[in-house]
Design a protein around this motif. Structure first.
Motif, short mmCIF file in Angstrom:
data_model
loop_
_atom_site.label_atom_id
_atom_site.label_comp_id
_atom_site.label_asym_id
_atom_site.label_seq_id
_atom_site.Cartn_x
_atom_site.Cartn_y
_atom_site.Cartn_z
N ALA A 93 0.87 -1.40 0.16
CA ALA A 93 0.07 0.07 0.01
C ALA A 93 0.84 1.38 -0.08
CB ALA A 93 -0.99 0.16 1.15
N LYS A 94 2.04 1.05 0.84
CA LYS A 94 2.97 2.15 0.70
C LYS A 94 3.56 2.50 -0.56
CE LYS A 94 4.13 1.78 5.53
NZ LYS A 94 5.36 1.98 6.48
N ARG A 95 3.63 1.38 -1.28
CA ARG A 95 4.58 1.51 -2.69
C ARG A 95 3.60 2.07 -3.75
NH1 ARG A 95 4.74 -0.43 -7.56
NH2 ARG A 95 2.87 -1.88 -6.96
N GLY A 107 10.88 13.09 0.97
CA GLY A 107 10.65 12.70 2.37
C GLY A 107 11.32 11.61 2.99
N SER A 108 11.02 11.08 4.26
CA SER A 108 11.97 10.19 4.79
C SER A 108 10.82 9.09 5.63
CB SER A 108 12.80 10.79 6.12
OG SER A 108 13.56 11.82 5.31
N GLY A 109 11.38 8.09 5.62
CA GLY A 109 10.62 6.99 6.33
C GLY A 109 10.35 5.96 5.19
N THR A 110 9.60 4.77 5.55
CA THR A 110 9.80 3.63 4.53
C THR A 110 8.69 3.94 3.41
OG1 THR A 110 7.84 2.83 6.12
CG2 THR A 110 9.73 1.86 6.53
N THR A 111 7.63 4.85 3.42
CA THR A 111 6.75 5.08 2.22
C THR A 111 7.73 5.89 1.32
OG1 THR A 111 5.05 5.17 4.03
CG2 THR A 111 4.72 5.80 1.61
N SER A 112 8.46 7.06 1.91
CA SER A 112 9.30 7.83 1.14
C SER A 112 10.32 7.08 0.36
CB SER A 112 9.86 8.72 2.03
OG SER A 112 8.68 9.74 2.42
N ASP A 147 6.18 13.22 1.19
CA ASP A 147 6.58 12.61 2.24
C ASP A 147 5.61 11.94 2.90
OD1 ASP A 147 8.11 12.20 4.69
OD2 ASP A 147 8.42 14.28 5.14
N GLY A 148 5.92 10.89 3.75
CA GLY A 148 5.02 10.32 4.43
C GLY A 148 4.45 10.69 5.98
N ALA A 149 3.44 10.02 6.57
CA ALA A 149 3.13 10.86 7.77
C ALA A 149 2.82 9.62 8.89
CB ALA A 149 1.69 11.40 7.82
N ASP A 150 2.76 9.83 10.22
CA ASP A 150 2.39 8.94 11.05
C ASP A 150 0.78 8.82 11.48
OD1 ASP A 150 5.12 7.90 11.83
OD2 ASP A 150 5.34 9.96 12.32
N GLU A 151 0.26 10.19 11.06
CA GLU A 151 -1.21 10.10 11.09
C GLU A 151 -1.71 11.27 10.38
OE1 GLU A 151 -2.26 8.97 15.72
OE2 GLU A 151 -2.37 10.89 15.30
N ILE A 205 0.86 14.38 12.14
CA ILE A 205 1.78 13.83 13.02
C ILE A 205 2.70 13.27 12.36
CG2 ILE A 205 2.52 12.38 15.13
CD1 ILE A 205 -0.01 13.06 16.48
N LYS A 206 4.07 13.96 12.24
CA LYS A 206 5.30 13.17 11.68
C LYS A 206 6.53 13.14 12.70
CE LYS A 206 6.66 14.48 7.54
NZ LYS A 206 6.88 13.11 7.51
N GLY A 207 7.33 12.39 12.39
CA GLY A 207 8.57 12.29 13.20
C GLY A 207 8.88 10.93 13.59
N GLY A 208 7.92 10.02 13.39
CA GLY A 208 8.13 8.59 13.73
C GLY A 208 9.49 8.06 13.30
N GLY A 209 9.93 8.57 12.33
CA GLY A 209 11.27 8.18 11.68
C GLY A 209 12.43 9.25 12.03
N ALA A 210 12.08 9.99 12.98
CA ALA A 210 13.30 10.93 13.63
C ALA A 210 13.71 12.03 12.78
CB ALA A 210 14.30 9.92 14.18
N ASN A 211 12.87 12.35 11.82
CA ASN A 211 13.39 13.28 10.84
C ASN A 211 12.45 14.63 10.69
OD1 ASN A 211 13.52 10.43 9.06
ND2 ASN A 211 15.25 11.50 9.86
N LEU A 212 11.50 14.85 11.71
CA LEU A 212 10.64 15.87 11.75
C LEU A 212 11.08 17.24 11.30
CD1 LEU A 212 9.90 17.88 14.57
CD2 LEU A 212 9.61 15.53 15.32
N TRP A 267 13.99 18.32 9.75
CA TRP A 267 14.30 18.89 8.41
C TRP A 267 13.10 18.41 7.43
CZ3 TRP A 267 19.75 16.14 6.62
CH2 TRP A 267 20.87 16.50 7.68
N GLU A 268 12.34 17.51 7.80
CA GLU A 268 11.01 17.65 6.81
C GLU A 268 10.27 18.65 7.07
OE1 GLU A 268 10.25 12.58 7.53
OE2 GLU A 268 9.46 13.91 9.04
N LYS A 269 10.20 19.39 8.20
CA LYS A 269 9.18 20.53 8.14
C LYS A 269 9.74 21.70 7.65
CE LYS A 269 6.43 21.29 11.87
NZ LYS A 269 5.86 21.61 13.27
N SER A 317 -3.71 2.82 7.18
CA SER A 317 -3.56 2.77 8.64
C SER A 317 -3.32 4.11 9.23
CB SER A 317 -2.54 1.94 9.02
OG SER A 317 -1.46 2.19 8.61
N LYS A 318 -2.86 4.98 8.50
CA LYS A 318 -2.34 6.17 8.77
C LYS A 318 -3.66 7.17 8.97
CE LYS A 318 1.93 5.10 8.79
NZ LYS A 318 2.95 5.71 8.06
N LEU A 319 -4.79 7.05 8.50
CA LEU A 319 -5.92 8.09 8.40
C LEU A 319 -6.69 8.11 9.75
CD1 LEU A 319 -7.64 6.81 4.94
CD2 LEU A 319 -5.78 8.82 5.55
#
Ligand code: 5RP
Length: 238
Positions: A10-12, A32-37, A88-92, A100-107, A109-111, A127-129
């Motif tokens: 789904a991320k892909r 962006g950063s994270g697995t979706t990015s 970029d992805g998101a956590d919620e 909400i972002k930052g689950g991957g610790a990059n909030l 630079w991402e912002k 699942s993020k909705l």
């Protein structure tokens, strides 16, 4: 590369669809950063190999490394006036595009990267909705110096805002805290519900020692939600 689970697929799908729908030849884009990015950057590398011309600005050291590996040309944000687009992805993410972002610790630079962009497209699996933000622990990036004092200010703010006395975790643990790309700590605040994210975000920024927080309000212009079936939906917020 193959997806490893229905959620990964789904991320892909979200990443591929965002490229299809929003990316135009010649753009300068935030990565962006994270697995979706990471899916987004890998697929972007394939498009570049087929002749697409883009320049990327990475939102983390690891994204920069991956982009270089897959052949995406990079620029320094200091040398770029405005980015055309950030993906970029998101956590919620809620129905208004608040995230909400930052689950991957990059909030941080991402912002910075997202706020330097004309458009910010969020790519997520379903699942993020969320109806309302807060189930995902809110990451707050803090200066290591006197971080306990900053944490006390956070607790006072949460109490004043009717958010009780939430659990606050040091990312990586107290023994060996995670250090962000900019050399800071992350405090994960288990708020459960954030009824007024915009005012909480503004108040968090007033605390000395807080560098940035994971509430991204009024930043996403669009979202692409991917499904493991291969389908996707696009939402536009402004
Ligand atoms: C990193 C982020 C990510 O975009 C967020 O954590 C979502 O990650 P993933 O795509 O791995 O689910 O904000 O700081």
């Amino acid at each position: 590369m193959q997806s490893t689970s229905p959620q990964d697929e789904a991320k892909r799908v979200a990443a591929a669809q965002a490229i299809e729908r929003f990316l135009v030849d010649g753009m300068t884009i935030g990565l962006g950063s994270g697995t979706t990015s990471r899916w987004f950057v890998r697929i972007l590398g394939e498009r570049v190999a087929q002749g697409l011309r883009v320049t990327g600005v990475p939102s983390s050291k690891s994204t920069g490394q991956l982009a270089t590996e897959v052949g995406v040309a990079l620029a320094d944000l200091n040398d770029v006036d405005q980015l055309d687009l950030t993906i970029d992805g998101a956590d919620e993410i809620d129905g208004k595009g608040q995230m909400i972002k930052g689950g991957g610790a990059n909030l941080l630079w991402e912002k910075i990267v997202a706020c330097a962009s004309k458009k910010m497209v969020c790519i997520v699996d379903e699942s993020k909705l969320v109806e309302g933000l807060g189930r995902f622990p809110l990451p707050v990036e803090v200066i290591p110096f006197a971080w306990r004092s900053t944490e006390r200010h956070l607790r006072a703010l949460f109490k004043e805002n009717g958010l009780g006395d939430p659990k606050i975790d040091m990312r990586g643990g107290l023994e060996k805290p995670l250090i962000t790309d900019s050399g800071h700590y992350l405090l994960d605040c288990h708020l459960e519900k954030i009824p007024e994210p915009e005012s909480l975000g503004a108040n968090l920024k007033q605390i000395p020692g807080v560098v940035e927080h994971g509430l991204f309000i009024g930043i996403a212009t669009d979202a692409v939600v991917g499904h493991a079936s291969g389908e996707s939906e696009v939402f536009t917020f402004r």
